[in-house]
Enzyme design. Structure first.
Site, mmCIF file in Angstrom:
data_model
loop_
_atom_site.group_PDB
_atom_site.id
_atom_site.type_symbol
_atom_site.label_atom_id
_atom_site.label_comp_id
_atom_site.label_asym_id
_atom_site.label_seq_id
_atom_site.Cartn_x
_atom_site.Cartn_y
_atom_site.Cartn_z
ATOM 1 N N ASP A 1 50.430 1.691 -48.502
ATOM 2 C CA ASP A 1 50.173 3.055 -48.019
ATOM 3 C C ASP A 1 49.737 3.876 -49.241
ATOM 4 O OD1 ASP A 1 50.415 5.731 -47.206
ATOM 5 O OD2 ASP A 1 52.362 5.523 -46.265
ATOM 6 N N LYS B 1 45.561 6.625 -43.879
ATOM 7 C CA LYS B 1 45.855 8.032 -43.603
ATOM 8 C C LYS B 1 44.643 8.807 -44.088
ATOM 9 C CE LYS B 1 50.870 7.766 -44.232
ATOM 10 N NZ LYS B 1 51.990 7.995 -45.170
ATOM 11 N N GLU C 1 56.335 -1.941 -46.026
ATOM 12 C CA GLU C 1 55.341 -0.954 -46.460
ATOM 13 C C GLU C 1 55.711 -0.372 -47.820
ATOM 14 O OE1 GLU C 1 54.685 1.851 -43.307
ATOM 15 O OE2 GLU C 1 53.653 3.292 -44.596
ATOM 16 N N SER D 1 58.285 6.073 -36.589
ATOM 17 C CA SER D 1 58.864 5.916 -37.920
ATOM 18 C C SER D 1 60.197 6.654 -37.933
ATOM 19 C CB SER D 1 57.892 6.513 -38.950
ATOM 20 O OG SER D 1 58.475 6.553 -40.229
ATOM 21 N N GLY E 1 50.941 8.268 -40.486
ATOM 22 C CA GLY E 1 51.161 9.658 -40.100
ATOM 23 C C GLY E 1 51.815 10.426 -41.232
ATOM 24 N N LYS F 1 62.783 3.582 -42.332
ATOM 25 C CA LYS F 1 62.677 3.970 -43.733
ATOM 26 C C LYS F 1 63.830 3.312 -44.486
ATOM 27 C CE LYS F 1 59.151 6.838 -43.746
ATOM 28 N NZ LYS F 1 57.965 6.604 -44.586
ATOM 29 N N ASP G 1 59.649 0.744 -44.411
ATOM 30 C CA ASP G 1 58.812 1.493 -45.346
ATOM 31 C C ASP G 1 59.698 2.035 -46.465
ATOM 32 O OD1 ASP G 1 56.989 3.064 -46.684
ATOM 33 O OD2 ASP G 1 56.467 4.334 -44.969
ATOM 34 N N LYS H 1 59.589 1.448 -37.005
ATOM 35 C CA LYS H 1 59.569 1.368 -38.476
ATOM 36 C C LYS H 1 60.790 2.090 -39.007
ATOM 37 C CE LYS H 1 56.730 4.011 -41.695
ATOM 38 N NZ LYS H 1 55.338 4.432 -41.977
HETATM 39 O O1 OSB Z 1 55.137 6.887 -45.744
HETATM 40 O O2 OSB Z 1 54.386 6.739 -43.804
HETATM 41 C C1 OSB Z 1 54.954 7.393 -44.661
HETATM 42 C C2 OSB Z 1 56.125 10.739 -43.224
HETATM 43 C C3 OSB Z 1 55.951 11.546 -44.318
HETATM 44 C C4 OSB Z 1 55.486 11.010 -45.491
HETATM 45 C C5 OSB Z 1 55.201 9.652 -45.578
HETATM 46 C C6 OSB Z 1 55.370 8.834 -44.486
HETATM 47 C C7 OSB Z 1 55.870 9.378 -43.296
HETATM 48 C C8 OSB Z 1 56.181 8.604 -42.112
HETATM 49 C C9 OSB Z 1 56.166 9.311 -40.772
HETATM 50 O O3 OSB Z 1 56.526 7.436 -42.140
HETATM 51 C C10 OSB Z 1 54.898 9.089 -40.056
HETATM 52 C C11 OSB Z 1 54.750 9.991 -38.862
HETATM 53 O O4 OSB Z 1 55.338 9.690 -37.832
HETATM 54 O O5 OSB Z 1 54.040 11.012 -38.973
HETATM 55 MG MG MG Z 2 54.389 4.918 -45.641
#
Ligand code: OSB
Ligand code: MG
Length: 387
Positions: free
Chosen positions: A256, A280, A231, A153, A308, A181, A206, A179
């Site tokens: 999510d 999660k 996402e 991500s 994650g 952001k 995402d 992925k």
């Molecule tokens: O929305 O998936 C998410 C990290 C912090 C809070 C929310 C998210 C994320 C990530 C990183 O996308 C996921 C990771 O690599 O731990």
């Molecule tokens: Mg997410």
């Protein structure tokens, strides 16, 4: 996936004998990310990571509560985790005999909310229960994969060239899915450029709840880029607007934030609010709900993947066990330890092989040894509650 695979895995979530917890420790670590991580809701550079350690009859178990400093992803924070475990959950659990993870879930179920705090305790209990039987976490939950496919991500960056270089280097490292952001102002142009530079990769975005239904036409433009999923485009607690949006998009929506328990997952699927679900363990309150969502989606042929929360090695080891279950057919956000932290709290950091997979730990419990000296070095607070 053939329908023959759609059977719930065999699980052993009970300890070898009922457990009376002697102590529950909440420990806060201070960890600095190798690279600041920016999402639509904010930027993280240093993390305070709440760990949970439980003790009983010469056994211990470790979990991680994935809350952040501020309530930006969801309502919980490091402070609420520390408060509710210390003042409410620890007194409730220390008084009881607990046979299984389900007993922890049931004991805490009358308390509303605080899923990340509950999850930290469930993780620790499963670790302890698995150790009491000489099983790995994967064996305890019935995971079927020895290695799991993973993605990365990538946060919002200062400019497009910087992001494209990060995409290139992670594709080169083998990550099976990238992925990105996104947020208003960092979306179409970014995705167009990434897709043009990497025509064949599995690519997803995402939004962490950054848009509203008024942005439907804008989000429809993402249909041009063959994304694996979008996402959580809309509000963190929404299902109905996502239903309307999914009807007007070709690209699959993955939820999510909105999926906070098994019932929410069932509702989302019934409504058609999403075609994919990210699980999660912290967001849903622990293993009982995470396994419930997995089983529901497996039975309905809905692909899931493991999300994650920038975990340290302890949460990451739990995520690897979860992702070894048969329903996790898409690459998870379970990247290498070094993608997050220069030094992890494990003696052997988690690594991604050139084929974009990570080995699921095979040792007892967490399956990887915790580096106690380093853990102590970066601990900024520790409180222990005793029976
Ligand atoms: O929305 O998936 C998410 C990290 C912090 C809070 C929310 C998210 C994320 C990530 C990183 O996308 C996921 C990771 O690599 O731990
Ligand atoms: Mg997410």
């Amino acid at each position: 996936m053939s329908s023959a695979d759609n059977t719930a895995p065999v699980r052993t979530l009970t300890a070898a004998a009922p457990v009376r917890l002697r102590a529950i420790e909440v420990r806060l670590l201070r960890l600095t990310l190798v690279r600041p991580f920016e999402t639509s809701f904010g930027r993280t550079e240093v993390r305070v990571v709440p760990l949970v350690r439980i003790e009983a009859d010469g056994l211990e178990g470790w979990g991680e509560a994935v809350a952040f400093d501020e309530p930006l992803f969801s309502a919980e924070t490091v402070s609420t985790v520390r408060h509710v475990i210390g003042d409410v959950f620890a007194p409730a659990l220390l008084a009881r005999s607990l046979a299984s993870v389900g007993d922890v879930t049931t004991t805490l179920s009358r308390f509303k909310g605080h899923p990340m705090a509950k999850s930290g305790l469930e993780l620790a209990f499963l670790d302890l229960a698995a150790r009491s039987r000489g099983l790995s976490l994967r064996q305890a939950i019935g995971g079927t994969r020895a290695r799991v496919p993973v993605g990365v991500s990538l946060g919002i960056e200062r400019d497009l060239p910087t992001l494209l270089e990060l995409v290139r280097s992670h594709v080169a490292q083998g990550y099976q899915r990238i992925k990105l952001k996104i947020k208003p102002g960092w979306d179409l142009e970014v995705v167009r450029a990434a897709r043009a530079a990497f025509p064949d990769i599995l690519l997803s975005v995402d939004a962490n709840a950054a848009y509203t239904l008024d942005d439907t036409m804008h989000l429809q433009a993402l249909d041009a880029f063959s994304l694996l999923m979008i996402e959580q485009p809309l509000a963190h607690d929404d299902l109905l607007d996502h239903q309307a949006l999914q009807r007007s998009l070709r690209t699959a929506i993955c939820l999510d934030e909105s999926i906070t328990h098994t019932r929410a997952a069932a509702h989302a699927l019934a409504l058609g609010s999403a075609r994919l679900i990210n699980i999660k363990i912290g967001r849903v309150g622990g293993y009982t709900e995470a396994l419930g969502i997995h089983d529901l989606c497996l039975a309905r042929d809905v692909p899931v993947w493991c999300g994650g929360m920038l975990e340290c090695g302890i949460g990451r080891a739990h995520n690897l066990a979860l992702a070894s279950l048969p329903g996790f057919s898409l690459p998870g956000d379970i990247s290498a330890s070094t993608r997050y932290y220069a030094r992890d709290v494990l003696t052997h950091p988690i690594e991604v092989a050139a084929d974009g997979t990570v080995e699921v730990p095979t040792g007892v419990g967490l399956g990887i040894e915790i580096d106690r000296d380093y853990l102590d070095e970066i601990t900024i607070e520790s409180r222990t509650y005793r029976a």
